[in-house]
Design a protein around this motif. Structure first.
Motif, PDB file in Angstrom:
ATOM      1  N   THR A 273       0.854  -1.178   0.000  1.00 20.17           N
ATOM      2  CA  THR A 273       0.000   0.000   0.000  1.00 20.17           C
ATOM      3  C   THR A 273       0.893   1.232   0.000  1.00 20.17           C
ATOM      4  OG1 THR A 273      -1.870   1.091   1.090  1.00 20.17           O
ATOM      5  CG2 THR A 273      -0.233   0.103   2.524  1.00 20.17           C
ATOM      6  N   VAL A 319      -7.262  -4.550   0.142  1.00 23.30           N
ATOM      7  CA  VAL A 319      -7.484  -5.245   1.414  1.00 23.30           C
ATOM      8  C   VAL A 319      -8.960  -5.568   1.625  1.00 23.30           C
ATOM      9  CG1 VAL A 319      -7.774  -3.217   2.921  1.00 23.30           C
ATOM     10  CG2 VAL A 319      -6.710  -5.327   3.814  1.00 23.30           C
ATOM     11  N   THR A 320      -9.840  -4.712   1.122  1.00 24.25           N
ATOM     12  CA  THR A 320     -11.271  -4.955   1.307  1.00 24.25           C
ATOM     13  C   THR A 320     -11.660  -6.306   0.711  1.00 24.25           C
ATOM     14  OG1 THR A 320     -11.625  -2.589   1.213  1.00 24.25           O
ATOM     15  CG2 THR A 320     -13.571  -3.960   0.958  1.00 24.25           C
ATOM     16  N   VAL A 395     -17.112   1.854   2.226  1.00 22.15           N
ATOM     17  CA  VAL A 395     -15.721   1.812   2.690  1.00 22.15           C
ATOM     18  C   VAL A 395     -14.791   2.546   1.738  1.00 22.15           C
ATOM     19  CG1 VAL A 395     -15.202  -0.364   1.466  1.00 22.15           C
ATOM     20  CG2 VAL A 395     -13.793   0.319   3.405  1.00 22.15           C
ATOM     21  N   GLY A 396     -13.707   3.057   2.262  1.00 19.25           N
ATOM     22  CA  GLY A 396     -12.609   3.545   1.426  1.00 19.25           C
ATOM     23  C   GLY A 396     -12.327   5.017   1.566  1.00 19.25           C
ATOM     24  N   GLU A 397     -13.332   5.795   1.885  1.00 17.25           N
ATOM     25  CA  GLU A 397     -13.157   7.237   2.036  1.00 17.25           C
ATOM     26  C   GLU A 397     -14.370   7.762   2.778  1.00 17.25           C
ATOM     27  OE1 GLU A 397     -13.873   9.412  -1.664  1.00 17.25           O
ATOM     28  OE2 GLU A 397     -14.365   7.501  -2.588  1.00 17.25           O
ATOM     29  N   ASP A 420     -21.073   2.519   7.581  1.00 15.67           N
ATOM     30  CA  ASP A 420     -19.939   3.269   7.018  1.00 15.67           C
ATOM     31  C   ASP A 420     -18.715   2.805   7.800  1.00 15.67           C
ATOM     32  OD1 ASP A 420     -17.985   5.102   6.359  1.00 15.67           O
ATOM     33  OD2 ASP A 420     -19.149   6.874   6.906  1.00 15.67           O
ATOM     34  N   THR A 421     -17.885   1.978   7.145  1.00 21.88           N
ATOM     35  CA  THR A 421     -16.833   1.256   7.862  1.00 21.88           C
ATOM     36  C   THR A 421     -15.476   1.919   7.679  1.00 21.88           C
ATOM     37  OG1 THR A 421     -16.396  -0.174   5.952  1.00 21.88           O
ATOM     38  CG2 THR A 421     -18.086  -0.910   7.497  1.00 21.88           C
ATOM     39  N   TRP A 423     -11.530   1.723   8.227  1.00 22.83           N
ATOM     40  CA  TRP A 423     -10.406   0.843   8.539  1.00 22.83           C
ATOM     41  C   TRP A 423      -9.340   1.041   7.489  1.00 22.83           C
ATOM     42  CZ3 TRP A 423      -9.657  -4.134   5.816  1.00 22.83           C
ATOM     43  CH2 TRP A 423     -10.583  -4.346   4.785  1.00 22.83           C
ATOM     44  N   GLN A 424      -8.283   0.266   7.533  1.00 27.58           N
ATOM     45  CA  GLN A 424      -7.127   0.445   6.648  1.00 27.58           C
ATOM     46  C   GLN A 424      -6.495  -0.903   6.314  1.00 27.58           C
ATOM     47  OE1 GLN A 424      -4.971   2.845   9.683  1.00 27.58           O
ATOM     48  NE2 GLN A 424      -5.067   4.462   8.137  1.00 27.58           N
ATOM     49  N   THR A 425      -5.674  -0.896   5.270  1.00 25.99           N
ATOM     50  CA  THR A 425      -4.893  -2.086   4.947  1.00 25.99           C
ATOM     51  C   THR A 425      -4.166  -2.568   6.209  1.00 25.99           C
ATOM     52  OG1 THR A 425      -4.540  -1.176   2.737  1.00 25.99           O
ATOM     53  CG2 THR A 425      -3.094  -2.984   3.407  1.00 25.99           C
ATOM     54  N   VAL A 521     -14.243  11.095  10.191  1.00 21.29           N
ATOM     55  CA  VAL A 521     -12.904  11.039   9.598  1.00 21.29           C
ATOM     56  C   VAL A 521     -12.843  12.047   8.456  1.00 21.29           C
ATOM     57  CG1 VAL A 521     -11.281   9.582   8.313  1.00 21.29           C
ATOM     58  CG2 VAL A 521     -12.535   8.644  10.255  1.00 21.29           C
ATOM     59  N   ARG A 524      -6.699  11.931   4.949  1.00 20.01           N
ATOM     60  CA  ARG A 524      -5.291  11.729   5.311  1.00 20.01           C
ATOM     61  C   ARG A 524      -4.623  13.039   5.703  1.00 20.01           C
ATOM     62  NH1 ARG A 524      -3.935   6.342   5.630  1.00 20.01           N
ATOM     63  NH2 ARG A 524      -1.847   7.205   5.685  1.00 20.01           N
ATOM     64  N   ASN A 530      -6.294   9.912  -1.736  1.00 20.16           N
ATOM     65  CA  ASN A 530      -7.308   8.875  -1.775  1.00 20.16           C
ATOM     66  C   ASN A 530      -8.108   9.084  -3.057  1.00 20.16           C
ATOM     67  OD1 ASN A 530      -9.477   7.126  -1.388  1.00 20.16           O
ATOM     68  ND2 ASN A 530      -9.398   7.368   0.835  1.00 20.16           N
TER      69      ASN A 530
HETATM   70  C1  WTA Z   1      -9.701   6.054   4.193  1.00 18.50           C
HETATM   71  C2  WTA Z   1      -9.298   0.624   2.852  1.00 18.50           C
HETATM   72  C3  WTA Z   1     -13.400   7.719   5.938  1.00 18.50           C
HETATM   73  C4  WTA Z   1      -8.849   6.561   5.333  1.00 18.50           C
HETATM   74  C5  WTA Z   1     -10.129  -0.261   3.784  1.00 18.50           C
HETATM   75  C6  WTA Z   1      -7.881   5.420   5.589  1.00 18.50           C
HETATM   76  C7  WTA Z   1     -12.013   6.057   5.154  1.00 18.50           C
HETATM   77  C8  WTA Z   1      -7.663   4.886   4.191  1.00 18.50           C
HETATM   78  C9  WTA Z   1     -13.020   5.098   5.386  1.00 18.50           C
HETATM   79  C10 WTA Z   1      -7.294   3.436   4.171  1.00 18.50           C
HETATM   80  C11 WTA Z   1     -14.278   5.544   5.899  1.00 18.50           C
HETATM   81  C12 WTA Z   1     -11.248   4.114   4.604  1.00 18.50           C
HETATM   82  N1  WTA Z   1     -14.407   6.862   6.162  1.00 18.50           N
HETATM   83  N2  WTA Z   1     -12.213   7.359   5.436  1.00 18.50           N
HETATM   84  N3  WTA Z   1     -15.302   4.730   6.116  1.00 18.50           N
HETATM   85  N4  WTA Z   1     -12.508   3.897   5.029  1.00 18.50           N
HETATM   86  N5  WTA Z   1     -10.941   5.418   4.661  1.00 18.50           N
HETATM   87  O1  WTA Z   1      -5.625   1.094   3.259  1.00 18.50           O
HETATM   88  O2  WTA Z   1      -8.162   7.720   4.919  1.00 18.50           O
HETATM   89  O3  WTA Z   1      -6.932   1.269   1.110  1.00 18.50           O
HETATM   90  O4  WTA Z   1      -6.680   5.837   6.179  1.00 18.50           O
HETATM   91  O5  WTA Z   1      -8.000   0.612   3.277  1.00 18.50           O
HETATM   92  O6  WTA Z   1      -8.904   5.093   3.517  1.00 18.50           O
HETATM   93  O7  WTA Z   1      -7.224   2.954   2.855  1.00 18.50           O
HETATM   94  P1  WTA Z   1      -6.873   1.454   2.569  1.00 18.50           P
END
Ligand code: WTA
Length: 653
Positions: A273, A319-320, A395-397, A420-421, A423-425, A521, A524, A530
Motif C-alpha cells: 500500500t 485489502v477490502t 468503505v474507502g473514504e 460506514d466502515t 479501517w485500513q490495509t 474522519v 489523510r 485517496n
Molecule cells: C480512508 C481501505 C473515511 C482513510 C479499507 C484510511 C475512510 C484509508 C473510510 C485506508 C471511511 C477508509 N471513512 N475514510 N469509512 N474507510 N478510509 O488502506 O483515509 O486502502 O486511512 O483501506 O482510507 O485505505 P486502505
C-alpha cells in the motif's frame, strides 16, 4: 509528515443533524442487538483484552493446537494466540464440510461477459487442495512468497487459499497496476512464483495481464515460475520451463492436501500500500489474529447469516477484497459473490442487475462508486428489483452526507441500515463502524469503535483532545488483526506508525469525535491521496513524472473531485520549453505506464517555479489551494518567493 494538520484536512465538516436509528425488525434479529450488549462487549474488550479475545478465539476459530497465551507484549510488538497452531483454510473451508454447509455455495462468481460459476464449499476444498499440490510440485514451500496478479476470477480465490493451505505468503497485486509495479513488489517480497491469467475483462476489453508479467520478469529475478489461467483466450507467449498453464497443472494432481499446522503468527499475506514516500509498503498480516478480526467483524458489522447472499464489490487486489470477499465471509460459512468486471458494462445497471439476479441481501461498496451511480441517474437502479437487500455498507473514504442519503433512499429504499466502515490495509479489519442492529447512524460519520478498538483524537503533541476538536486519529490498544511489520523493513514500520504519538498506533487520518462519541474522519494528513478509494502517494506520482526526460521537477497534490473524491493535479517544471498538449498527454501516459491506470493524472500544469520554504521544501498546502481553485488561507510567511504564488495562480486561470 506533511504540513497539512490544521489546514485542509482537519477542518470542521458541515454539521449533520439527521439521525437514522436501526429499524426495529433489523435490530430484533441482529447478532449484536442492543446498546447494552455493545457497551458490555466494548468495555470488557478494553479492560481485559486477553479475556475478551481469548474466549472468542477459542470458540470461533478452529485450532490445530490450542494457544497458551492470548496476547503477549506491548504495542507495537504484540503477539497474539502464542503457541497456537492454525490454518486459515481449515477455518474458511474444511470446518464447514463437517456441517450441512458442505454443498452450500461458498462463491457465486459472475464474469463480465455474463458467464457464471458457483463453487460450493466442497468444490472449493477440492480446487484449493489440488492447487496447493500444484504449488508444492512447482517447488513452493512453507514460508515462500507468491505473487498473485489476476483478474477477479474464481482461480484468484483458489490461488490465495492454496497458498494459505501450505503456509506460503501471498502478495496480491491489483490487476490495474503496471508491469513496473509488479516488478517492484516481486523484488521487495522476493517472490518465487507468479500466478496470473492471459488477461481479464474490463469494459469489454481485454486487460493483458500475462504480457505485463512478462515485462515485469525482466526486472524481477527472484521469480522462477509463472502459472497462467486461461481466461480470455487472448494470445500469450509461454516460455518453456518457466510458464505453465493452470489447467495443465491441475490435470493430474491429487485432491487431497493436508493443511499445514502453522504458528498463529505465521505470515498469511503481504499487501503493498502507498505511504508518504515513493516506495510502497509491504503490510504484513499473520494468521490467527487476522482471521479472528476478519471473521468477527464480518459477523458483527455485516450481520452475516447463513441464509444471506453477500456481495462486496471490491477487487481482491485491495485489502477490502482480502478481508471481506474471501477470509471474513468464508470463515463465517457465508455465500460470497464475486464479480469480475466494471459497474457500467454492458450498461450502468450492471450492479443492480446482479443484485436482482442473485437476490443479494448485503451489499458493500465504496463512496466513489455511489457518486458514479448518482451521476448515471436513478433510472438504472429503479429498473431492478432491489427488495432482497437488507443491509448496505460503505468503505474507502469519507462518504459525503448527500451520497449517504442517496444510497439510503434509492438503493436501501429507506429500509436498510448503512454501515460506514472505517479501517485500513494496516488494521486488517473494520475498526470503527455502526453495528447495524444497534447504532443510530449519522450520515457522514463512521460512528463508534467496534469491541476491542480503543481510538482517540490527539494533537500533534499527543495530548487527548475534547469533543469536536480536529486532530489525529490514533489507537491506544493493540488489536488481533493489526499489521505486524512492513515486510523487510521493521524500522519503517516503527517510524511510520508508532513514533509519531507515544504508545499509540498513528493511522495517518485526521478526525474529530463529537459529543456522542461518534468519529468523523476527514481524510489523510500525510502525503497520501485517496483517489476513488485507492491510496496513492504524491511522491509515487512525482517520481514517475521526473523519470520522464521532459520533466525537471514535479509536485503532485490532490484536489476535490466529484467522482473520485480526490483528483491528481501535477505541477510540472519542464526541462525545455515544450509545454504542448502532446507533452501533457505523453506525461499522463507515462505515469499510467509507471504505476497503473489508477494513478492517471487529472491535470498537468506546466510552471516555471514551485513555491518553496526557505529550507527548500515544496509548500504543498499552497499548491492544494491553487489546485482546488480556492483563495489560500495559509500562512505564507515562510514562502521563499512570493511572486511564485501569483504566477501559479495566473497560470491556473
Ligand atoms: C480512508 C481501505 C473515511 C482513510 C479499507 C484510511 C475512510 C484509508 C473510510 C485506508 C471511511 C477508509 N471513512 N475514510 N469509512 N474507510 N478510509 O488502506 O483515509 O486502502 O486511512 O483501506 O482510507 O485505505 P486502505
Amino acid at each position: 509528515m506533511s504540513d497539512s494538520v490544521g489546514s485542509h484536512n482537519i477542518e470542521s465538516v458541515l454539521h449533520e443533524e439527521r439521525r437514522f436509528p436501526p429499524p426495529s425488525d433489523f435490530a430484533a434479529q441482529a447478532h449484536i442487538s442492543s446498546e447494552e450488549q455493545y457497551q458490555q462487549m466494548w468495555q470488557q474488550a478494553k479492560d481485559d483484552p486477553a479475556g475478551f479475545w481469548g474466549e472468542i478465539a477459542r470458540s470461533q476459530l478452529e485450532w490445530m493446537e490450542p494457544f497458551e497465551t492470548t496476547c503477549e507484549g506491548e504495542m507495537p510488538d504484540t503477539k497474539w494466540f502464542v503457541g497456537g497452531k492454525i490454518n486459515a483454510t481449515v477455518n474458511c473451508i474444511d470446518r464447514h464440510l463437517k456441517t450441512w454447509r458442505k454443498n452450500k455455495a461458498a462463491i457465486i462468481w459472475e464474469g463480465e461477459p455474463g458467464d457464471e460459476r458457483v463453487l460450493t464449499y466442497q468444490d472449493l476444498h477440492r480446487e484449493v487442495c489440488k492447487f496447493a499440490n500444484v504449488l508444492k510440485k512447482l517447488g513452493v514451500e512453507t514460508g515462500d512468497r507468491v505473487t498473485i496478479y489476476m483478474p477477479m476470477v474464481p482461480e484468484l480465490a483458489i490461488a490465495m487459499l492454496a497458498c494459505a493451505r501450505i503456509g506460503a505468503t501471498h502478495s496480491i497485486v491489483f490487476g490495474g497496476f503496471s508491469a513496473d509495479a509488479v516488478a517492484d513488489r516481486n523484488n521487495d517480497a522476493q517472490s518465487k512464483l507468479v500466478i496470473t491469467a492471459d488477461g481479464g475483462w474490463r469494459r469489454g476489453k481485454e486487460v493483458p495481464l500475462k504480457a505485463a508479467v512478462d515485462a515485469s520478469l525482466e526486472k524481477s529475478k527472484s521469480i522462477e515460475k509463472v502459472v497462467v489461467v486461461r481466461r480470455t483466450g487472448g494470445d500469450v507467449t509461454m516460455v518453456p520451463d518457466r510458464d505453465y498453464w493452470w489447467h495443465d497443472l491441475m490435470e493430474d494432481v491429487s485432491a487431497e492436501c493436508d493443511p499445514v499446522a502453522l504458528d498463529a503468527e505465521h505470515p498469511l499475506y503481504i499487501l503493498y500500500t502507498s505511504g508518504s514516500t515513493g516506495k510502497p509498503k509491504g503490510v504484513l498480516h499473520t494468521t490467527g489474529g487476522y482471521m479472528l478480526g476478519a471473521m468477527m467483524t464480518s459477523k458483527w458489522v455485516f450481520d452475516l447469516k447463513d441464509e444471506d447472499t453477500y456481495w462486496c464489490t471490491a477487487d481482491i487486489g485491495w485489502v477490502t477484497g482480502h478481508s471481506y470477499i474471501i477470509y471474513g465471509p468464508l470463515a463465517n460459512g457465508a455465500t460470497t459473490v464475486m464479480y469480475e468486471g466494471a459497474p457500467n458494462w454492458p450498461d450502468e445497471g450492471r450492479f443492480w442487475q446482479i443484485v436482482e439476479k442473485y437476490k443479494v441481501n448485503i451489499f458493500y461498496t465504496a463512496p466513489t462508486a455511489i457518486r458514479a451511480f448518482i451521476k448515471w441517474g436513478d433510472d438504472w437502479p429503479n429498473q431492478y428489483d432491489l427488495s432482497s437487500l437488507r443491509l448496505l455498507g460503505s468503505v474507502g473514504e469519507p462518504i459525503n452526507p448527500e451520497a449517504w442519503m442517496w444510497y439510503h433512499r434509492t438503493i436501501g429504499k429507506e429500509r436498510c441500515p448503512i454501515v460506514d466502515t472505517w479501517w485500513q490495509t494496516e488494521t486488517g479489519a473494520i475498526m470503527i463502524s455502526p453495528l447495524p442492529g444497534v447504532t443510530e447512524a449519522k450520515p457522514g460519520s463512521c460512528t463508534r469503535p467496534l469491541p476491542g478498538v480503543v481510538p482517540d483524537i490527539v494533537s500533534e503533541e499527543g495530548e487527548s483532545l475534547g469533543d469536536n476538536q480536529g486532530g489525529l486519529l490514533v489507537m491506544k490498544q493493540p488489536w488481533p488483526s493489526m499489521l505486524r511489520t512492513l515486510y523487510g523493513d521493521h524500522q519503517r514500520f516503527l517510524d511510520t506508525y508508532f513514533s509519531k504519538i507515544d504508545g499509540c498506533y498513528f493511522a495517518g487520518d485526521g478526525a474529530r469525535r463529537d459529543e456522542d462519541g461518534y468519529y468523523w474522519v476527514m481524510g489523510r494528513v500525510d502525503d497520501v491521496l485517496n483517489v476513488s478509494g485507492h491510496r496513492l502517494s504524491t511522491m509515487e506520482v512525482e517520481s514517475a513524472l521526473v523519470s520522464h526526460e521532459a520533466v525537471a521537477e514535479a509536485a503532485v497534490v490532490g484536489f476535490p473531485h466529484d467522482l473520485k473524491g480526490e483528483g491528481i493535479c501535477c505541477f510540472v517544471i519542464p526541462k525545455g520549453t515544450d509545454v504542448s498538449e502532446e507533452t501533457k498527454k505523453e506525461l499522463i501516459a507515462h505515469v499510467r505506464q509507471q504505476i497503473g491506470a489508477i494513478a492517471t493524472p487529472d491535470q498537468i500544469r506546466f510552471t516555471n517555479s514551485l513555491p518553496k520554504t526557505r529550507s527548500g521544501k515544496i509548500m504543498r498546502r499552497l499548491l492544494r489551494d491553487i489546485a482546488a481553485g480556492r483563495e489560500s488561507t495559509q500562512d505564507t510567511t515562510t514562502l521563499e518567493d512570493f511572486s511564485v504564488l501569483a504566477k501559479l495562480r495566473e497560470e491556473a486561470e
